[in-house]
Design a protein around this motif. Structure first.
Motif, PDB file in Angstrom:
ATOM      1  N   UNK A 142       0.822  -1.209   0.000  1.00  0.00           N
ATOM      2  CA  UNK A 142       0.000   0.000   0.000  1.00  0.00           C
ATOM      3  C   UNK A 142       0.859   1.264   0.000  1.00  0.00           C
ATOM      4  N   UNK A 143       1.996   1.211   0.673  1.00  0.00           N
ATOM      5  CA  UNK A 143       2.851   2.395   0.806  1.00  0.00           C
ATOM      6  C   UNK A 143       3.448   2.845  -0.515  1.00  0.00           C
ATOM      7  N   UNK A 144       3.568   1.922  -1.480  1.00  0.00           N
ATOM      8  CA  UNK A 144       4.237   2.243  -2.736  1.00  0.00           C
ATOM      9  C   UNK A 144       5.743   2.114  -2.655  1.00  0.00           C
ATOM     10  N   UNK A 145       6.264   1.764  -1.473  1.00  0.00           N
ATOM     11  CA  UNK A 145       7.709   1.668  -1.289  1.00  0.00           C
ATOM     12  C   UNK A 145       8.250   0.345  -1.813  1.00  0.00           C
ATOM     13  N   UNK A 146       9.547   0.310  -2.035  1.00  0.00           N
ATOM     14  CA  UNK A 146      10.248  -0.940  -2.289  1.00  0.00           C
ATOM     15  C   UNK A 146      10.685  -1.464  -0.921  1.00  0.00           C
ATOM     16  N   UNK A 147      10.190  -2.625  -0.539  1.00  0.00           N
ATOM     17  CA  UNK A 147      10.387  -3.099   0.834  1.00  0.00           C
ATOM     18  C   UNK A 147      11.049  -4.468   0.843  1.00  0.00           C
ATOM     19  N   UNK A 148      12.118  -4.570   1.624  1.00  0.00           N
ATOM     20  CA  UNK A 148      12.736  -5.857   1.916  1.00  0.00           C
ATOM     21  C   UNK A 148      12.082  -6.372   3.188  1.00  0.00           C
ATOM     22  N   UNK A 149      11.221  -7.362   3.046  1.00  0.00           N
ATOM     23  CA  UNK A 149      10.509  -7.891   4.208  1.00  0.00           C
ATOM     24  C   UNK A 149      11.454  -8.819   4.965  1.00  0.00           C
ATOM     25  N   UNK A 150      11.565  -8.582   6.263  1.00  0.00           N
ATOM     26  CA  UNK A 150      12.567  -9.279   7.077  1.00  0.00           C
ATOM     27  C   UNK A 150      11.917  -9.806   8.355  1.00  0.00           C
ATOM     28  N   UNK A 151      11.077 -10.851   8.237  1.00  0.00           N
ATOM     29  CA  UNK A 151      10.394 -11.382   9.430  1.00  0.00           C
ATOM     30  C   UNK A 151      11.369 -12.013  10.405  1.00  0.00           C
ATOM     31  N   UNK A 152      11.384 -11.509  11.616  1.00  0.00           N
ATOM     32  CA  UNK A 152      12.341 -11.989  12.615  1.00  0.00           C
ATOM     33  C   UNK A 152      11.830 -13.257  13.307  1.00  0.00           C
TER      34      UNK A 152
END
Length: 477
Positions: A142-152
């Motif tokens: 939704x943010x429009x950002x490029x996101x590296x998802x890093x689930x801890x």
């Protein structure tokens, strides 16, 4: 597919591929099509379906933030600004942060607030180190950002019963299960329809993960071609815990296990064997980081609040360590963070020449891109993603205009940012986030914090009222 051209830009921070460095390019143009840059330079004569007037603007690559906790940190505003556990070397990790944790209802507002602030400060790519939560992927998209998802994930949780001893509750099977879930979530992220999500493997903290979990997660990251990040050398408590367990420093133990590499990122990496607060009988941690190509994610604000600082950013760079920058805490303002990086590096080294604006901007762009294993972000060059920021060089705080990048970092900050574009799409315009309701999320978070404060004394080991834990600036009359 349409081609968009930014014409007559006063200045472009362009990438010189031969010299492998950013350069100032005046009176320049940038063209992009289908979210990818096709031209950076002067004299563009190709197609131009849409034209953006660049007069009075500096076009720069979007900033790359490699360490952030959007789902939790905005909740802490006004609470942990000035507190740290005196019995735990002034860290707030173990005693205070857990009692103010956002609940499930507040998490989406935390994320929207954090990502909005990042966008407003010129960040186009962010690594989101969070525990998995419902709707996470769609919220990031939704943010429009490029996101590296890093689930801890982790094998143990930490806690304190008295404010001066940290204890650990272990469940290694739960850690292994959580790692499996994290890997599945990363796979889903990479398949998301937005096309802007990718993943990173993140065992949460060096002292809460078993040796097996650390090694297995590293091998999974390697097999999948992903970066691997861990919080390590982030507190004096952790340093002593690891030396007690293994007879090695946190960095030394990671190296001994073969977990330092060009794909490895150390979240914080402050307390090395030669730090004044953790002097050890060796002095080779910094060399270990440099020799293995490991990146350090530096986030100075959260530590500076507690009188803690890296010794020092410029020293790490000069030794050959790849450095990136993150916003571990609020405010999620990358330009503010860069300014503090500079000031602390110089005061800690006692040398104003220890760190330059070039070093700062490199860390926030190509240093971060390298850590995330991306060569298509953090620079403006043909073939890269059209992730860029337009800065108003006529803004009063950008003038005099001898060196616009210094003016942006040291004076104007986010006030001079006119627009932010990701994959060529406008996500910030005239100081307004277009993709998310920043103001609405902040208002919701204000109400959510009141709810969290009501239950905080029950979460605290000593059941103290909130005003005793975190006294207000002034007495409420």
């Amino acid at each position: 597919m349409t081609t968009t051209v930014i014409r007559n830009a006063d200045l472009v921070i362009a990438w010189d591929a031969a010299e492998k460095q950013h350069i100032y390019l005046t009176d320049a143009e940038v063209a992009y099509r289908d979210g990818q840059i096709t031209f950076v330079g002067r004299g563009y004569d190709g197609p131009a379906d849409e034209v953006i007037d660049g007069k009075g603007m500096m076009v720069m690559p979007g900033l790359v933030n490699i360490h952030c906790h959007p789902s939790s940190e905005p909740m802490n505003k006004g609470l942990i600004d000035e507190i740290g556990s005196p019995g735990l070397y002034n860290s707030s990790l173990y005693e205070y942060m857990p009692i103010f944790r956002a609940d499930a209802e507040a998490v989406p507002s935390c994320v929207r607030v954090a990502l909005s602030e990042l966008l407003l400060s010129g960040v186009t790519t962010v690594a989101d180190l969070s525990m998995a939560h419902p709707g996470w992927l769609d919220l990031l998209a939704e943010s429009g950002m490029r996101v590296c998802i890093a689930p801890m994930f982790r094998s143990a949780r930490w806690f304190t019963k008295n404010g001066h001893v940290v204890e650990y509750e272990w469940d290694e099977k739960a850690g292994e299960k959580s790692m499996g879930e994290a890997l599945n979530l990363i796979q889903r992220a990479e398949q998301h329809e937005s096309g802007r999500l990718f993943g990173m493997v993140v065992p949460a903290q060096i002292d809460t993960c078993s040796e097996t979990l650390l090694k297995d997660s590293f091998q999974e990251a390697k097999a999948r071609g992903l970066s691997w990040q861990i919080h390590a050398a982030q507190s004096v408590v952790e340093f002593h815990e690891i030396t007690r367990r293994h007879g090695l420093t946190p960095i030394g133990w990671l190296d001994e296990m073969g977990l330092l590499s060009e794909r490895s990122i150390i979240g914080h990496g402050i307390f090395l064997d030669d730090h004044p607060s953790t002097r050890w009988h060796t002095e080779n941690d910094l060399d270990r980081l440099a020799a293995t190509g490991t990146t350090v994610a530096h986030c100075p604000t959260v530590f500076a609040r507690r009188g803690i600082a890296m010794r020092s950013f410029g020293r790490y760079r000069k030794r050959g360590v790849n450095m990136g920058v993150g916003t571990d805490t609020y405010p999620h303002n990358m330009l503010d963070e860069l300014r503090l990086v500079s000031y602390l590096a110089r005061t800690q080294s006692g040398d104003p020449r220890s760190l330059s604006s070039t070093d700062l901007f490199d860390a926030a762009t190509i240093g971060g891109a390298q850590a995330l294993n991306r060569d298509d972000i953090g620079r403006l060059a043909p073939g890269c993603r059209a992730d860029f920021v337009m800065v108003d060089v006529t803004h009063p705080q950008m003038r005099p205009a001898r060196d616009p990048m210094r003016s942006l970092i040291y004076a104007a900050g986010d006030r001079a940012i006119r627009s932010v574009h990701i994959d060529g799409q406008v996500v910030v315009k005239d100081g307004k986030v277009l993709t998310m309701d920043y103001e609405g999320a902040a208002a919701h978070l204000d109400e959510a914090q009141k709810r969290i404060l009501d239950r905080a004394p029950q979460q605290d080991w000593a059941h103290r009222p909130v005003d005793k834990i975190s006294p207000p600036t002034f007495r409420w009359a």
